[in-house]
Write a protein that holds these residues in place. Structure first.
Motif, mmCIF file in Angstrom:
data_model
loop_
_atom_site.group_PDB
_atom_site.id
_atom_site.type_symbol
_atom_site.label_atom_id
_atom_site.label_comp_id
_atom_site.label_asym_id
_atom_site.label_seq_id
_atom_site.Cartn_x
_atom_site.Cartn_y
_atom_site.Cartn_z
ATOM 1 N N LYS A 54 1.156 -18.875 -4.158
ATOM 2 C CA LYS A 54 0.396 -17.685 -4.284
ATOM 3 C C LYS A 54 0.911 -16.594 -3.382
ATOM 4 O O LYS A 54 1.673 -16.764 -2.468
ATOM 5 N N ALA A 55 0.589 -15.233 -3.983
ATOM 6 C CA ALA A 55 0.998 -14.156 -3.206
ATOM 7 C C ALA A 55 0.232 -14.077 -1.803
ATOM 8 O O ALA A 55 -0.951 -14.914 -1.777
ATOM 9 N N VAL A 56 0.751 -13.329 -0.835
ATOM 10 C CA VAL A 56 -0.052 -12.947 0.332
ATOM 11 C C VAL A 56 -0.698 -11.427 0.247
ATOM 12 O O VAL A 56 0.415 -10.554 -0.100
ATOM 13 N N ILE A 57 -1.887 -11.196 0.266
ATOM 14 C CA ILE A 57 -2.460 -9.924 -0.010
ATOM 15 C C ILE A 57 -3.177 -9.533 1.105
ATOM 16 O O ILE A 57 -4.080 -10.171 2.030
ATOM 17 N N SER A 58 -2.688 -8.511 1.827
ATOM 18 C CA SER A 58 -3.293 -7.874 3.071
ATOM 19 C C SER A 58 -4.388 -6.576 2.360
ATOM 20 O O SER A 58 -3.790 -5.635 1.956
ATOM 21 N N VAL A 59 -5.628 -6.783 2.997
ATOM 22 C CA VAL A 59 -6.686 -5.659 2.566
ATOM 23 C C VAL A 59 -7.106 -5.087 3.841
ATOM 24 O O VAL A 59 -7.736 -5.750 4.755
ATOM 25 N N ASP A 60 -7.136 -3.750 3.993
ATOM 26 C CA ASP A 60 -7.704 -3.125 5.084
ATOM 27 C C ASP A 60 -8.627 -1.955 4.837
ATOM 28 O O ASP A 60 -8.027 -0.843 4.659
ATOM 29 N N ALA A 61 -10.006 -2.035 4.758
ATOM 30 C CA ALA A 61 -10.962 -1.244 4.425
ATOM 31 C C ALA A 61 -11.476 -0.632 5.842
ATOM 32 O O ALA A 61 -11.985 -1.259 6.507
ATOM 33 N N THR A 62 -11.294 0.721 5.831
ATOM 34 C CA THR A 62 -11.592 1.434 7.108
ATOM 35 C C THR A 62 -13.214 1.822 7.209
ATOM 36 O O THR A 62 -13.740 2.545 6.271
ATOM 37 N N SER A 63 -14.058 1.338 8.021
ATOM 38 C CA SER A 63 -15.465 1.641 8.152
ATOM 39 C C SER A 63 -15.525 2.887 8.616
ATOM 40 O O SER A 63 -14.673 3.597 9.321
ATOM 41 N N ILE A 64 -16.675 3.722 8.161
ATOM 42 C CA ILE A 64 -16.870 5.318 8.409
ATOM 43 C C ILE A 64 -18.322 5.275 8.961
ATOM 44 O O ILE A 64 -19.016 4.360 8.763
ATOM 45 N N ASN A 65 -18.793 6.557 9.445
ATOM 46 C CA ASN A 65 -20.158 6.883 9.712
ATOM 47 C C ASN A 65 -20.538 7.585 8.474
ATOM 48 O O ASN A 65 -19.866 8.390 7.740
ATOM 49 N N GLU A 66 -21.749 7.543 8.268
ATOM 50 C CA GLU A 66 -22.693 8.257 7.341
ATOM 51 C C GLU A 66 -22.189 9.469 7.057
ATOM 52 O O GLU A 66 -22.277 10.313 8.149
ATOM 53 N N ASP A 68 -19.349 11.209 6.892
ATOM 54 C CA ASP A 68 -18.093 11.424 7.238
ATOM 55 C C ASP A 68 -16.866 11.564 6.187
ATOM 56 O O ASP A 68 -15.878 11.717 6.488
ATOM 57 N N GLY A 69 -17.027 11.177 5.080
ATOM 58 C CA GLY A 69 -16.233 11.279 3.873
ATOM 59 C C GLY A 69 -15.771 9.847 3.271
ATOM 60 O O GLY A 69 -16.776 9.130 3.485
ATOM 61 N N PRO A 70 -14.845 9.974 2.369
ATOM 62 C CA PRO A 70 -14.585 8.851 1.674
ATOM 63 C C PRO A 70 -13.877 7.640 2.852
ATOM 64 O O PRO A 70 -13.687 7.736 3.945
ATOM 65 N N ILE A 71 -13.739 6.413 2.000
ATOM 66 C CA ILE A 71 -13.485 5.189 2.777
ATOM 67 C C ILE A 71 -11.769 5.083 2.174
ATOM 68 O O ILE A 71 -11.386 4.929 1.322
ATOM 69 N N HIS A 72 -11.016 4.827 3.477
ATOM 70 C CA HIS A 72 -9.513 4.655 3.183
ATOM 71 C C HIS A 72 -9.264 3.049 2.979
ATOM 72 O O HIS A 72 -9.908 2.283 4.047
ATOM 73 N N VAL A 73 -8.569 2.545 2.061
ATOM 74 C CA VAL A 73 -8.237 1.307 1.914
ATOM 75 C C VAL A 73 -6.860 1.105 1.831
ATOM 76 O O VAL A 73 -5.956 1.819 1.052
ATOM 77 N N SER A 74 -6.272 0.194 2.645
ATOM 78 C CA SER A 74 -4.854 -0.063 2.560
ATOM 79 C C SER A 74 -4.651 -1.601 2.133
ATOM 80 O O SER A 74 -5.239 -2.437 2.550
ATOM 81 N N VAL A 75 -3.797 -1.674 0.878
ATOM 82 C CA VAL A 75 -3.378 -2.813 0.106
ATOM 83 C C VAL A 75 -2.086 -3.290 0.032
ATOM 84 O O VAL A 75 -0.903 -2.333 -0.058
ATOM 85 N N THR A 76 -1.394 -4.393 0.663
ATOM 86 C CA THR A 76 -0.045 -4.788 0.455
ATOM 87 C C THR A 76 -0.253 -6.097 -0.040
ATOM 88 O O THR A 76 -0.635 -6.979 0.461
ATOM 89 N N VAL A 77 0.892 -6.329 -0.942
ATOM 90 C CA VAL A 77 0.928 -7.524 -1.642
ATOM 91 C C VAL A 77 2.473 -7.888 -1.522
ATOM 92 O O VAL A 77 3.497 -7.351 -1.785
ATOM 93 N N SER A 78 2.731 -9.153 -1.316
ATOM 94 C CA SER A 78 3.811 -9.867 -0.709
ATOM 95 C C SER A 78 3.972 -11.481 -1.199
ATOM 96 O O SER A 78 2.927 -11.904 -1.390
ATOM 97 N N THR A 79 5.307 -11.811 -1.448
ATOM 98 C CA THR A 79 5.436 -13.043 -2.095
ATOM 99 C C THR A 79 6.434 -13.748 -1.001
ATOM 100 O O THR A 79 7.540 -14.141 -1.345
ATOM 101 N N PRO A 80 5.951 -14.071 0.006
ATOM 102 C CA PRO A 80 7.029 -14.699 1.208
ATOM 103 C C PRO A 80 7.430 -16.229 0.664
ATOM 104 O O PRO A 80 8.552 -16.626 1.280
ATOM 105 N N ALA A 81 6.644 -16.971 0.342
ATOM 106 C CA ALA A 81 7.207 -18.333 -0.392
ATOM 107 C C ALA A 81 8.260 -18.158 -1.334
ATOM 108 O O ALA A 81 9.213 -18.774 -1.338
ATOM 109 N N ASP A 82 7.902 -17.187 -2.284
ATOM 110 C CA ASP A 82 8.955 -17.097 -3.430
ATOM 111 C C ASP A 82 9.859 -16.134 -3.190
ATOM 112 O O ASP A 82 11.034 -15.961 -4.088
ATOM 113 N N GLY A 83 9.700 -15.298 -2.147
ATOM 114 C CA GLY A 83 10.790 -14.441 -1.772
ATOM 115 C C GLY A 83 11.180 -13.181 -2.718
ATOM 116 O O GLY A 83 10.398 -12.781 -3.560
ATOM 117 N N THR A 84 12.208 -12.991 -3.160
ATOM 118 C CA THR A 84 12.790 -11.857 -3.939
ATOM 119 C C THR A 84 12.513 -12.549 -5.486
ATOM 120 O O THR A 84 12.480 -11.694 -6.277
#
Length: 265
Positions: A54-66, A68-84
């Motif tokens: 399985k891949a390792v997926i990092s998801v970071d969704a930034t909370s905001i105040n009502e 304040d604008g849109p929500i920023h989401v950062s996503v990273t997908v990696s395969t540490p077990a399978d490597g390159t």
């Protein structure tokens, strides 16, 4: 006897990353009672077929105040077990925005461009193409309304290791909160004038909510810093106006309640 022997290679080691490293060295010795023994050495590489992890997926969704604008989401997908040797199938990842508070159904953009959607497993996902493993994706989600609530971003990535026939799906989620806040009001008026000894009407006085979702209400409107000796009247016009409620004073000035019971001016 040999069939009962189990050999366990190191975790995540296979012909992709350790070809030829797993070698079996064995010596077979035979003998007969009263006779001599004979030995033979045997050496053979043991193939280890790759199996997709399985891949390792990092998801970071930034909370905001009502508001304040849109929500920023950062996503990273990696395969540490399978490597390159691990790849994202078709270079695509899928993102589901779900909410029980009315924040689903918005738009998700990458580099300023709206993402297309695709139905996967009966649900509608945003699709990000040409995803590079290990490289963070900066996404922007605009909810359909500015109301408070929560929205959960679930990211799904299908990966496959080179030499494996198996495709494995992985997912990860994070929730952003749109916190409720008081957005305040906008007060406007026009220059006012009148005759000495008479009532001076405040022209164009208006108080409007900055609230976009209808969740706020004006309860009371106060007129402050009115010098002692001045009276404040409220009503539909100067002729019908009656004395407003005095909310108290300090330092030579008073504060008056100029709104009705429903908060209207």
């Amino acid at each position: 006897l040999l069939a009962s022997i189990t050999i366990i290679p190191p975790a995540d080691s296979n012909d992709n990353n350790a070809a030829g490293d797993f070698i079996l060295n064995a010596t077979l010795t035979t003998s007969v009672l009263g006779g001599k023994s004979e030995s033979a050495d045997f050496t053979a590489p043991i193939p280890v077929d790759p199996v997709t992890d399985k891949a390792v997926i990092s998801v970071d969704a930034t909370s905001i105040n009502e508001g304040d604008g849109p929500i920023h989401v950062s996503v990273t997908v990696s395969t540490p077990a399978d490597g390159t040797h691990g790849t994202i199938v078709d270079g695509k990842i899928y993102i589901l925005a779900s909410s029980s508070t009315g924040l689903a159904g918005g738009t998700l953009t990458h580099n300023g461009q709206p993402l297309a959607t695709e139905v996967k497993d009966g649900q509608t996902y945003f699709v990000v193409e040409n995803v590079v493993k290990g490289q963070a994706l900066d996404l922007v989600y605009t909810p359909p309304s500015g109301q408070p609530g929560q929205v959960t971003f679930t990211v799904v990535a299908d990966t496959q290791e080179s030499g494996s026939t198996v495709t494995v799906s992985a997912s990860s989620s994070d929730t952003a909160t749109v916190a409720i806040v008081n957005n305040g009001v906008t007060v406007s008026t026009l220059p006012s004038s009148g005759d000495e000894g008479g009532k001076i009407q405040l022209a164009g006085l208006a108080v409007a909510l900055n609230d976009a979702d209808g969740s706020e209400a004006i309860k009371t409107v106060l007129l402050g810093n009115v010098p002692n000796g001045f009276l404040v009247m409220v009503g539909n016009d100067a002729a019908s106006a009656t004395l407003a409620a005095n909310a108290g004073g300090v330092g030579g000035s008073n504060t008056w309640v100029i709104s009705g019971s429903d908060g209207s001016v």
